[in-house]
Design an enzyme around this catalytic site. Structure first.
Site, short mmCIF file in Angstrom:
data_model
loop_
_atom_site.label_atom_id
_atom_site.label_comp_id
_atom_site.label_asym_id
_atom_site.label_seq_id
_atom_site.Cartn_x
_atom_site.Cartn_y
_atom_site.Cartn_z
N HIS A 1 0.85 -1.21 0.00
CA HIS A 1 0.00 0.00 0.00
C HIS A 1 0.88 1.25 0.00
O HIS A 1 0.64 2.19 -0.74
CB HIS A 1 -0.90 0.05 1.25
CG HIS A 1 -1.96 -1.01 1.29
ND1 HIS A 1 -2.16 -1.83 2.37
CD2 HIS A 1 -2.89 -1.36 0.39
CE1 HIS A 1 -3.17 -2.65 2.14
NE2 HIS A 1 -3.64 -2.39 0.93
N LYS B 1 -16.85 -7.20 5.93
CA LYS B 1 -15.90 -8.01 6.71
C LYS B 1 -15.75 -7.41 8.11
O LYS B 1 -15.88 -6.21 8.30
CB LYS B 1 -14.51 -7.99 6.05
CG LYS B 1 -14.50 -8.24 4.58
CD LYS B 1 -13.12 -7.91 4.01
CE LYS B 1 -13.16 -7.45 2.58
NZ LYS B 1 -11.92 -6.87 2.09
N ARG C 1 -1.53 -6.41 -8.62
CA ARG C 1 -0.32 -7.17 -8.33
C ARG C 1 -0.12 -8.26 -9.38
O ARG C 1 0.81 -8.21 -10.16
CB ARG C 1 -0.42 -7.81 -6.93
CG ARG C 1 -0.41 -6.79 -5.80
CD ARG C 1 -0.97 -7.36 -4.53
NE ARG C 1 -2.36 -7.76 -4.72
CZ ARG C 1 -3.19 -8.11 -3.75
NH1 ARG C 1 -2.74 -8.17 -2.51
NH2 ARG C 1 -4.45 -8.43 -4.00
N SER D 1 -3.07 -7.82 2.66
CA SER D 1 -3.39 -7.64 4.09
C SER D 1 -3.88 -8.95 4.69
O SER D 1 -3.56 -9.27 5.84
CB SER D 1 -4.48 -6.58 4.24
OG SER D 1 -4.02 -5.33 3.81
O1 PNS Z 1 -8.89 -3.04 -0.13
P1 PNS Z 1 -10.11 -3.62 -0.77
O2 PNS Z 1 -10.92 -4.38 0.25
O3 PNS Z 1 -9.77 -4.45 -1.99
O4 PNS Z 1 -11.00 -2.38 -1.28
C1 PNS Z 1 -12.25 -2.57 -1.90
C2 PNS Z 1 -13.01 -1.24 -2.09
C3 PNS Z 1 -13.11 -0.49 -0.79
C4 PNS Z 1 -12.27 -0.41 -3.10
C5 PNS Z 1 -14.41 -1.60 -2.65
O5 PNS Z 1 -15.00 -2.58 -1.84
C6 PNS Z 1 -15.33 -0.39 -2.73
O6 PNS Z 1 -15.15 0.47 -3.56
N1 PNS Z 1 -16.35 -0.36 -1.81
C7 PNS Z 1 -17.26 0.76 -1.69
C8 PNS Z 1 -18.66 0.39 -2.16
C9 PNS Z 1 -18.76 0.50 -3.66
O7 PNS Z 1 -18.56 1.54 -4.25
N2 PNS Z 1 -19.07 -0.65 -4.28
C10 PNS Z 1 -19.14 -0.76 -5.73
C11 PNS Z 1 -17.74 -0.93 -6.29
S1 PNS Z 1 -17.84 -1.34 -7.96
#
Ligand code: PNS
Length: 175
Positions: free
Chosen positions: A19, A43, A92, A130
């Site tokens: 990150h 989660k 990645r 993570s």
């Molecule tokens: O670190 P992560 O868990 O891979 O991040 C995922 C994240 C936070 C980017 C994704 O879950 C997100 O954007 N959540 C917010 C809700 C949302 O906008 N959902 C539609 C995404 S297409």
């Protein structure tokens, strides 16, 4: 010239060197970069929102154009609130691609003028996540070099309350 603000959304539970690597790269190409921690994830996180925020603030304090915030709801709505025109995400390995592509295209459907920019972290972090850090730390494995030192410390304290106690004693000059 118009300033470009990007958000870097994620769970950051905990923040890893991957990150941090991406934040550093992003800070070089965007005028402003907002690290945005998702508040209402399905989660159950290991670190509370406040803990993650404090760690990220400490870790990014040397980047003048990087700030840390939290959000809930849709990423595209948050991006609009902070006037961001780009979403930064890390890719990645090939395995990340499908999920990231889906997310980027859904975000584009919801807000066509918001661009997703993918960057690759340094190759030594290409296997790092993570989730794996949490698992290895929980099982007593060595996570040095994978997360910043303060995160390593917090993980040890969180997963082993005895460690926290002995560390306090050492600091207080007791054995
Ligand atoms: O670190 P992560 O868990 O891979 O991040 C995922 C994240 C936070 C980017 C994704 O879950 C997100 O954007 N959540 C917010 C809700 C949302 O906008 N959902 C539609 C995404 S297409």
């Amino acid at each position: 010239m118009k300033k470009v603000t990007a958000i870097y959304p994620g769970s950051f539970d905990p923040p890893t060197n991957g990150h941090l690597d991406l934040i550093e790269r992003g800070s070089k190409i965007f005028d402003e970069l907002v690290v945005a921690i998702l508040r209402n994830s399905e989660k159950t996180p290991l670190f509370s929102l406040g803990e993650r925020r404090r760690m990220l603030e400490e870790l990014t304090s040397n980047f003048k154009n990087v700030s840390v915030d939290t959000f809930d709801g849709l990423t595209v709505d948050y991006a609009a609130r902070v006037k961001a025109s780009a979403v930064l995400r890390g890719i990645r390995a090939l395995s990340d691609y499908e999920y990231e592509l889906q997310m980027a295209l859904m975000n584009r459907k919801l807000r066509p003028d918001l661009e997703t920019v993918f960057m690759m972290p340094a190759e030594q972090y290409s296997y790092l996540s993570s989730r794996l850090v949490r698992e290895v730390a929980r099982l007593g494995g060595d996570i040095s070099g994978l997360v910043p030192e303060i995160v390593e410390q917090r993980l040890k304290e969180k997963l082993d309350p005895a460690y926290k106690l002995s560390n306090r004693r050492v600091k207080a000059g007791r054995s």
